[in-house]
Write an enzyme that holds these catalytic residues in place. Sequence first.
Site, PDB file in Angstrom:
ATOM      1  N   ARG A 225       0.837  -1.194   0.000  1.00  0.00           N
ATOM      2  CA  ARG A 225       0.000   0.000   0.000  1.00  0.00           C
ATOM      3  C   ARG A 225       0.873   1.246   0.000  1.00  0.00           C
ATOM      4  O   ARG A 225       1.925   1.284   0.630  1.00  0.00           O
ATOM      5  CB  ARG A 225      -0.939   0.010   1.213  1.00  0.00           C
ATOM      6  N   HIS A 273      -0.257   0.193 -10.343  1.00  0.00           N
ATOM      7  CA  HIS A 273      -1.152  -0.724  -9.623  1.00  0.00           C
ATOM      8  C   HIS A 273      -1.583  -1.890 -10.523  1.00  0.00           C
ATOM      9  O   HIS A 273      -2.775  -2.191 -10.658  1.00  0.00           O
ATOM     10  CB  HIS A 273      -2.382   0.019  -9.094  1.00  0.00           C
TER      11      HIS A 273
END
Length: 310
Positions: A225, A273
């Site tokens: 993250r 991502h």
Amino acid sequence: MRLLVADAAHGAYAELLTAAAADLQLCVSSDPAELAAWAASCPLWLGPPDLLVGLLRQGFKPDWLQSTWAGITPLLAADLPRDYRLSRASGIFGPLMAEYLLTYVLAHERQLLARLASQAERHWDERLTGSLQGRRMLLVGAGDIASAVAQVFSALGVQVFGVASQARQQVPFAQVVGLSQLAEQAAHADYLVNLLPDTPATTNLFDARLLAQLKPSALFINAGRGAAVVDADLIAALEAGQLAGAVLDVCREEPLPPSHPFWSTPRLLLTGHSAAPTLPAPMVQLFLRNLQAYRAGQPLQGEVTFSRGY
């Protein structure tokens, strides 16, 4: 039983689910208005948190929500209900993450980007390359994704160590240490990889103090993250040559704003991502296993404890 499927690939999900579970009544869409029209009549929800969080904010609530993401941070907001069953996508991303990490670790050892630059300059590049053999990887996070990664890299001659909340013995890791030993272990790592979820304990974990422990030849990869990394500290470490390079699949703000300095930071690669996308086929298999457990009143694979955050 009615199932709400909220996903851009809802057609693929519908086809797979219809073939495997004909007793389910499917309501499938990616349109928020259509989803809202069906939400109250569907006790089961399947989809990504960013689509389903809007339904929760409108006052709708399922009996069980199966997230198609490994991370469920949007669903943990303080203003959202927590009196329903929630399971995250668990056990399906390990092979994809291993492929992702293998791509960029090999690119680092084989100096792929430097060779592309040499080709652009019409320079015959005969520099020696590195190898995975005998390298040391430190995976920060030792869950099911990390275990799959460790299995792949161990088979290729890499010593794989893990960091978890507490030290433990866990195959196929050479060793799993507690989070308090992260800095000590990072000093020995050739590849430092973050796979941790987004929790208060992981925010700003990779800061100037920790990055200063790394070897100048080390590669840092963040596929966990974005909030785990202090952006300014990573930029400063790369500019100072404290580590050889960084690969970031996740950032604090996504998409990354055009003005962010990461775009021009030396030896930093952004991968948007893309490390471990949710593929419909394995996601449906996970959902069907959990559906069987749900109907039997048993624990779900990847079931979330709200107070813990994962």
